[in-house]
Design a protein around this motif. Structure first.
Motif, mmCIF file in Angstrom:
data_model
loop_
_atom_site.group_PDB
_atom_site.id
_atom_site.type_symbol
_atom_site.label_atom_id
_atom_site.label_comp_id
_atom_site.label_asym_id
_atom_site.label_seq_id
_atom_site.Cartn_x
_atom_site.Cartn_y
_atom_site.Cartn_z
ATOM 1 N N VAL A 46 7.653 1.493 -1.325
ATOM 2 C CA VAL A 46 7.623 0.561 -0.202
ATOM 3 C C VAL A 46 8.978 -0.130 -0.083
ATOM 4 O O VAL A 46 9.579 -0.537 -1.082
ATOM 5 C CB VAL A 46 6.499 -0.478 -0.392
ATOM 6 C CG1 VAL A 46 6.435 -1.429 0.781
ATOM 7 C CG2 VAL A 46 5.158 0.216 -0.584
ATOM 8 N N SER A 47 9.450 -0.284 1.124
ATOM 9 C CA SER A 47 10.740 -0.903 1.411
ATOM 10 C C SER A 47 10.791 -2.347 0.920
ATOM 11 O O SER A 47 9.807 -3.089 1.051
ATOM 12 C CB SER A 47 10.987 -0.870 2.919
ATOM 13 O OG SER A 47 12.069 -1.705 3.259
ATOM 14 N N THR A 50 9.528 -5.297 3.121
ATOM 15 C CA THR A 50 8.099 -5.408 3.424
ATOM 16 C C THR A 50 7.530 -6.732 2.930
ATOM 17 O O THR A 50 7.729 -7.103 1.773
ATOM 18 C CB THR A 50 7.331 -4.247 2.760
ATOM 19 O OG1 THR A 50 7.900 -3.015 3.181
ATOM 20 C CG2 THR A 50 5.858 -4.287 3.111
ATOM 21 N N VAL A 54 1.470 -7.337 3.672
ATOM 22 C CA VAL A 54 1.233 -6.034 4.294
ATOM 23 C C VAL A 54 0.649 -5.020 3.317
ATOM 24 O O VAL A 54 -0.163 -4.180 3.703
ATOM 25 C CB VAL A 54 2.542 -5.493 4.924
ATOM 26 C CG1 VAL A 54 2.391 -4.059 5.391
ATOM 27 C CG2 VAL A 54 2.992 -6.389 6.061
ATOM 28 N N ILE A 55 1.026 -5.091 2.034
ATOM 29 C CA ILE A 55 0.625 -4.025 1.104
ATOM 30 C C ILE A 55 -0.344 -4.443 0.006
ATOM 31 O O ILE A 55 -0.902 -3.586 -0.662
ATOM 32 C CB ILE A 55 1.843 -3.362 0.434
ATOM 33 C CG1 ILE A 55 2.583 -4.347 -0.470
ATOM 34 C CG2 ILE A 55 2.751 -2.733 1.451
ATOM 35 C CD1 ILE A 55 3.474 -3.669 -1.470
#
Length: 129
Positions: A46-47, A50, A54-55
Motif C-alpha cells: 500500500v502506498s 494512503t 482506508v485500509i
C-alpha cells in the motif's frame, strides 16, 4: 518507544516515525497478511500516501510498542490484532531491503544492528579514489 496511530494518520507518517528510531529498518503496509515465515505479496503493498482509515480492518486507534527488545513477530502481530493493519518489517542489506520473514524471532534492536552492520560493511569495501 511507542508509536501513536490515529484515525487521521497517513501510512507514510507512521513509517517516518518508525525510521527515526530504526534507521536500518522500515515498515511496509499491505492489503492482507503474509503467510507465517513467508514473503509478502509485493503487489499488495500500500502506498505511503494512503490514510490509515482506508485500509485498516479494526476501527480503533492507539499506541503500538516498538521498543528495541520486542521481536518483529510481536510488533507485526500488534499492528494486526490491535489496529487491523498488515505490516512487514524490512531490514537494510548491502543491495537493498530484505523482508525479515525468516528472522521474525529477532528483536527490532537486533534487526537494526544487523542492518547497520550490512551498510557499514558495504561502505568499507568501496575502494577509495
Amino acid at each position: 518507544m511507542e508509536i501513536y496511530i490515529s484515525e487521521e494518520d497517513i501510512l507514510g507518517n507512521i513509517q517516518d516515525r518508525f525510521r527515526e528510531v530504526y534507521p536500518y529498518l522500515k515498515l511496509e503496509f499491505f492489503l492482507y497478511p503474509h503467510p507465517v515465515q513467508g514473503p509478502s505479496d509485493l503487489g499488495a503493498r500500500v502506498s505511503p500516501e494512503t490514510p490509515v482509515e482506508v485500509i485498516r480492518m479494526v476501527h480503533s486507534f492507539g499506541w503500538v510498542d516498538v521498543s528495541d527488545n520486542r521481536t518483529v513477530e510481536e510488533v507485526e502481530t500488534d499492528f494486526c490484532r490491535d489496529l487491523g493493519l498488515y505490516v512487514q518489517v524490512f531490514r537494510r542489506t548491502r543491495t537493498g531491503w530484505l523482508e525479515t520473514t525468516r528472522t521474525d524471532n529477532l528483536t527490532l534492536g537486533e534487526q537494526n544492528a544487523m542492518g547497520k552492520e550490512n551498510v557499514e560493511t558495504e561502505m568499507s569495501v568501496i575502494p577509495a579514489e
